[in-house]
Design a protein around this motif. Sequence first.
Motif, PDB file in Angstrom:
ATOM      1  N   GLN A   1      32.263  40.685  57.145  1.00  0.00           N
ATOM      2  CA  GLN A   1      32.604  40.208  55.806  1.00  0.00           C
ATOM      3  C   GLN A   1      34.013  40.650  55.417  1.00  0.00           C
ATOM      4  OE1 GLN A   1      30.596  41.931  52.294  1.00  0.00           O
ATOM      5  NE2 GLN A   1      30.215  39.833  51.631  1.00  0.00           N
ATOM      6  N   LYS A   2      34.349  41.898  55.737  1.00  0.00           N
ATOM      7  CA  LYS A   2      35.691  42.416  55.447  1.00  0.00           C
ATOM      8  C   LYS A   2      36.750  41.611  56.202  1.00  0.00           C
ATOM      9  CE  LYS A   2      38.517  46.608  55.947  1.00  0.00           C
ATOM     10  NZ  LYS A   2      38.551  48.014  56.452  1.00  0.00           N
TER      11      LYS A   2
ATOM     12  N   THR B   1      42.569  41.821  60.611  1.00  0.00           N
ATOM     13  CA  THR B   1      41.364  41.083  61.014  1.00  0.00           C
ATOM     14  C   THR B   1      41.036  41.339  62.477  1.00  0.00           C
ATOM     15  OG1 THR B   1      41.873  39.365  59.398  1.00  0.00           O
ATOM     16  CG2 THR B   1      40.295  38.800  61.125  1.00  0.00           C
TER      17      THR B   1
ATOM     18  N   GLN C   1      32.044  34.488  59.426  1.00  0.00           N
ATOM     19  CA  GLN C   1      30.973  34.298  58.450  1.00  0.00           C
ATOM     20  C   GLN C   1      29.600  34.171  59.129  1.00  0.00           C
ATOM     21  OE1 GLN C   1      32.295  30.839  56.275  1.00  0.00           O
ATOM     22  NE2 GLN C   1      34.120  31.904  55.506  1.00  0.00           N
TER      23      GLN C   1
ATOM     24  N   ARG D   1      37.442  31.935  60.512  1.00  0.00           N
ATOM     25  CA  ARG D   1      36.645  32.431  59.388  1.00  0.00           C
ATOM     26  C   ARG D   1      35.188  31.991  59.504  1.00  0.00           C
ATOM     27  NH1 ARG D   1      38.595  31.640  53.553  1.00  0.00           N
ATOM     28  NH2 ARG D   1      36.915  33.173  53.317  1.00  0.00           N
TER      29      ARG D   1
ATOM     30  N   ASN E   1      41.174  35.219  53.770  1.00  0.00           N
ATOM     31  CA  ASN E   1      40.908  34.144  52.802  1.00  0.00           C
ATOM     32  C   ASN E   1      42.152  33.582  52.128  1.00  0.00           C
ATOM     33  OD1 ASN E   1      41.507  36.137  50.952  1.00  0.00           O
ATOM     34  ND2 ASN E   1      39.460  36.254  50.056  1.00  0.00           N
ATOM     35  N   THR E   2      43.296  34.257  52.253  1.00  0.00           N
ATOM     36  CA  THR E   2      44.523  33.709  51.666  1.00  0.00           C
ATOM     37  C   THR E   2      45.443  33.065  52.710  1.00  0.00           C
ATOM     38  OG1 THR E   2      45.519  35.925  51.803  1.00  0.00           O
ATOM     39  CG2 THR E   2      44.529  35.301  49.702  1.00  0.00           C
TER      40      THR E   2
ATOM     41  N   ASP F   1      36.524  38.517  57.277  1.00  0.00           N
ATOM     42  CA  ASP F   1      36.598  37.181  56.690  1.00  0.00           C
ATOM     43  C   ASP F   1      37.411  37.195  55.397  1.00  0.00           C
ATOM     44  OD1 ASP F   1      35.943  34.436  56.059  1.00  0.00           O
ATOM     45  OD2 ASP F   1      34.431  35.233  54.690  1.00  0.00           O
ATOM     46  N   HIS F   2      37.141  38.177  54.544  1.00  0.00           N
ATOM     47  CA  HIS F   2      37.857  38.246  53.271  1.00  0.00           C
ATOM     48  C   HIS F   2      39.344  38.520  53.475  1.00  0.00           C
ATOM     49  CE1 HIS F   2      34.017  39.184  50.715  1.00  0.00           C
ATOM     50  NE2 HIS F   2      34.031  37.975  51.221  1.00  0.00           N
ATOM     51  N   THR F   3      39.689  39.218  54.558  1.00  0.00           N
ATOM     52  CA  THR F   3      41.098  39.504  54.846  1.00  0.00           C
ATOM     53  C   THR F   3      41.870  38.221  55.123  1.00  0.00           C
ATOM     54  OG1 THR F   3      40.468  41.650  55.768  1.00  0.00           O
ATOM     55  CG2 THR F   3      42.650  40.853  56.317  1.00  0.00           C
TER      56      THR F   3
ATOM     57  N   ARG G   1      47.552  40.845  57.224  1.00  0.00           N
ATOM     58  CA  ARG G   1      46.241  40.199  57.124  1.00  0.00           C
ATOM     59  C   ARG G   1      45.683  39.833  58.496  1.00  0.00           C
ATOM     60  NH1 ARG G   1      47.884  35.412  53.176  1.00  0.00           N
ATOM     61  NH2 ARG G   1      49.690  35.567  54.570  1.00  0.00           N
TER      62      ARG G   1
END
Length: 413
Positions: free
Chosen positions: A221-222, A182, A243, A239, A228-229, A224-226, A178
């Motif tokens: 966006q990709k 990023t 964003q 993040r 998110n966990t 950021d979503h990577t 992850r």
Amino acid sequence: MTHWFHRNPLKATAPVSFNLYGVASSPAASKICNDLRTTRARLLDMFTDATCTPEIMKKATDEYFSLLQGFIVSLDGTTQENKLRFIQNFKWTDTLQGNTPSSQQDAVFELVSIGFNIALWHTKFASRLAGKENVTEDEAKDVHKSLKIAAGIFKYLKEAQIPRLITPAEKGRDLETRVIDTYIVQSQAEAQEVTIARAIELKHNAGLIAALSFETANFYQKADHTLNTLDPEYSSKWRKYLQLKQHFYMAYAHCYHGQTLLTSDKCGEAIRSLQEAEKCYSRAEALCKEYRQTKGPGSTAKPSEQLFFTKLGGLIKNTLEKCERENGFIYFHKVPAEAPILELKASYGLAEPVAFELPALNSQCSAEVYATFDLTRGPKDDKAKMNPKPEEEIKPMKEPDLKPQKDTGCVIS
């Protein structure tokens, strides 16, 4: 463009002596160990030297990696693991999780960790160069190239070296998928920012600028979503940066798409696209404030203070007012309730990572010299296990200051 990019800190490391007393049983073997120590120290110095250039960094990297491979690749003509791979312990900190190091007795771990720092250095070099008061075209190309080189190094480490580690990457740390994904996507996105700035400066087709901006927003966006966990304590600030950049470039995409629609006599749709641009821009402004107030690792960028940021607000406002005037005098189109769904594909200008290759094996690392490393003669260090207990903190690297300079409003002059 000073303070335009967010940068996490460099990884720090403990000194490595390569003192393989007894094991290095010939002068040639001892010389390899001495050269490993000096070339490693020289490369580490380059990370914090403000005068270092990509050419100097490559030379220092090649010198060390050409020797380090003598501890990794097979030198005895067999497919067996190099007998020296697991003889030396290496300690490295993390870009997100502070100064407590991870430690592995594995030369591949050293290759991956220092390679990670080299990629980070290229992103920081690009950031410093972009922060100059008047960036020339050649310097802008260097910014663009450095970011693509960084993406290529991160990609190479992820695909070719990290899977070789005996001890898997720890969750949420640099070598985990992850995090490194990023870094790859962020480097590509920032390289495309340079392309967008260039296209705007040279007044390229609005459709191309809209498409590049849309693709870049999707990259952010990709990224950021990577994340998110990941633990918010380490990832929240990063993040917020991703964003705000996503919304900023979506604002650009809608703004220039609106111009394209107006050129095609679709004035109502143009107005709606520009209204969406205003919405995205306002969200980017709000995220800038949230980003500054969020605690976390890394340098704090100040994008909302840059002319490149504030100019977009004026451009959206003026273009929207123009469309509304034209609609009131000429077109009389109904403004759609829904914003246009952007399905833009850039034909040109997308940033691909520059493929990274290791240098050739140093000529000192021959099969004959390799045979003189005698593992039976050296004392075994039972304390240096593959996955040791947490170590004492390692001091962070002292990175060069990024002094603010007058912003001229664009990456390209």
